[in-house]
Design an enzyme around this catalytic site. Sequence first.
Site, short mmCIF file in Angstrom:
data_model
loop_
_atom_site.label_atom_id
_atom_site.label_comp_id
_atom_site.label_asym_id
_atom_site.label_seq_id
_atom_site.Cartn_x
_atom_site.Cartn_y
_atom_site.Cartn_z
N CYS A 76 17.55 -5.89 141.33
CA CYS A 76 16.64 -6.46 142.34
C CYS A 76 15.89 -5.28 142.92
CB CYS A 76 17.43 -7.20 143.42
SG CYS A 76 16.42 -7.68 144.84
N CYS A 224 9.44 -10.81 144.45
CA CYS A 224 10.51 -10.44 143.52
C CYS A 224 10.13 -9.10 142.92
CB CYS A 224 10.69 -11.51 142.44
SG CYS A 224 11.89 -11.07 141.16
#
Length: 316
Positions: A76, A224
């Site tokens: 991430c 994201c």
Amino acid sequence: MQIAFIKCHGSGNDFPLIDARAMALSDAQWAQLARALADRNGPVGGDGILLLTKGNDRAAFGMRMLNPDGSEAETCLNGLRCTARLGFELLGVDRASVQLKTSLAEVARDPELAPGVVTIRTQVGPASLATGDVGLKIDAAELVDAPIPGFPSERRFTAVAMPNPHLVTFVDTVDEAELVALGDWCEAAPALIPGRANVSFVAMQDGGLFVRTYERGVGLTNSCGSAMAASTFAAGLTGRIGFGAAVTVFNRGGMVRASATAPQDGALVTIRGNASFVYDATIAFDPATGAIGAPLVHNRRFDEAQAWDALLESLK
């Protein structure tokens, strides 16, 4: 037990961040905590939780990221910047290697994107174009700007593993209803891609990229980081931007600056973006039931919030 955390965000991608180096919860208990803490209808909410973990002989520290459904992501990148900042502050360093679930990342402090906006540079890769790494069950070894056989869309996609799986398509305008429909289809773990995938619609904007992503285990998200990295790499592959050139990548949460190298030059993606801390808090967590209490906020970081808001205003 009491859990201390920092509510943070990278480009609007928000998380509770926990120093887990001395904590002994099982994977199942961490998954319980992720479902409770990241629940948007709960007292905290987030796009998942971040765990700062112990280092090893290759990395100063590690990072784990668990989605709101309790599943664990390979990486991430927005969360990596926030985790790196905490690691830097606790260890007294300005750069480090970070152990992710299946790979290593290089992180360093960088000049501020704007006054008061703490900025971290991350470099990840190599990105993989192997359809097996993305999890696609198709005959082609790679998929670059081409339709996906058996996928419920005629759009042309590029499949990239960062190392988490991404399907990227370039569009004139982002149709969120279409994006959600494709994301929901992938989220059902069909035979074509049983491990699921992140799906991104990308439009060219102001000389940069605008990325809208349906994130695996999360849903439609404002930001994201790995999708922005995959989109930058895919834009280079398809000739929309030059490899090695810095590009601004916009999303609903804000922006980052990114660049990518060509496959023959390592297939690396570098992202410069914020790592903003919003508040420090503790919360009661019952590992036996997965229940949490109300958070007790100890410190609100108003200056960082104001600096980020000023940057967003300047983008308008």
